[in-house]
Design a protein around this motif. Structure first.
Motif, short mmCIF file in Angstrom:
data_model
loop_
_atom_site.label_atom_id
_atom_site.label_comp_id
_atom_site.label_asym_id
_atom_site.label_seq_id
_atom_site.Cartn_x
_atom_site.Cartn_y
_atom_site.Cartn_z
N GLU A 27 11.03 -2.98 -2.04
CA GLU A 27 12.04 -3.41 -2.25
C GLU A 27 13.39 -2.70 -1.74
N THR A 28 13.02 -1.21 -1.61
CA THR A 28 14.04 -0.43 -0.95
C THR A 28 14.07 -0.18 0.66
N GLY A 29 12.95 -0.39 1.27
CA GLY A 29 12.89 -0.17 2.53
C GLY A 29 12.51 1.30 2.94
N PHE A 30 12.12 2.21 1.94
CA PHE A 30 11.95 3.65 2.35
C PHE A 30 10.44 3.68 2.14
N ASP A 31 10.08 4.62 3.00
CA ASP A 31 8.61 4.83 3.17
C ASP A 31 7.95 5.20 1.83
N ARG A 32 6.62 5.10 1.63
CA ARG A 32 5.72 5.11 0.24
C ARG A 32 5.88 6.79 -0.04
N THR A 33 5.75 7.71 1.16
CA THR A 33 5.90 9.16 0.89
C THR A 33 7.12 9.68 0.56
N THR A 34 7.97 9.15 0.91
CA THR A 34 9.62 9.26 0.16
C THR A 34 9.42 9.02 -1.01
N ILE A 35 9.12 7.73 -1.47
CA ILE A 35 9.19 7.24 -2.80
C ILE A 35 8.28 8.29 -3.68
N SER A 36 7.14 8.52 -3.41
CA SER A 36 6.37 9.40 -4.31
C SER A 36 6.83 10.79 -4.40
N LYS A 37 7.54 11.64 -3.28
CA LYS A 37 8.20 12.65 -3.52
C LYS A 37 9.24 12.84 -4.45
N TYR A 38 10.25 11.77 -4.50
CA TYR A 38 11.22 11.70 -5.50
C TYR A 38 10.63 11.28 -6.83
N ILE A 39 9.80 10.54 -6.91
CA ILE A 39 9.10 10.46 -8.36
C ILE A 39 8.29 11.40 -8.84
N ASN A 40 7.57 12.18 -8.01
CA ASN A 40 6.88 13.34 -8.42
C ASN A 40 7.78 14.59 -8.67
N GLY A 41 8.90 14.58 -8.25
CA GLY A 41 9.71 15.56 -8.53
C GLY A 41 9.68 16.91 -7.49
#
Length: 56
Positions: A27-41
């Protein structure tokens, strides 16, 4: 680098809407690793505010 609003939206999609990292990335167009970094804090908001301005 993501803005504070983008980080908020990512965390909202994950925590409140129950979306997976992969669907948020789609949905956002960001990489999955970027998403997980911000979700995991792994990257905090302090990191965003403690940056020194670059000299140009």
């Amino acid at each position: 680098m993501l803005t504070v609003n983008q980080i908020y939206d990512i965390r909202l999609m994950h925590n409140m809407e129950g979306k997976s990292n992969r669907s948020i990335a789609r949905e956002t167009g960001f990489d999955r690793t970027t998403i997980s970094k911000y979700i995991n804090g792994n990257l905090s908001h302090q990191h965003l505010f403690n940056r020194k301005p670059s000299c140009k």
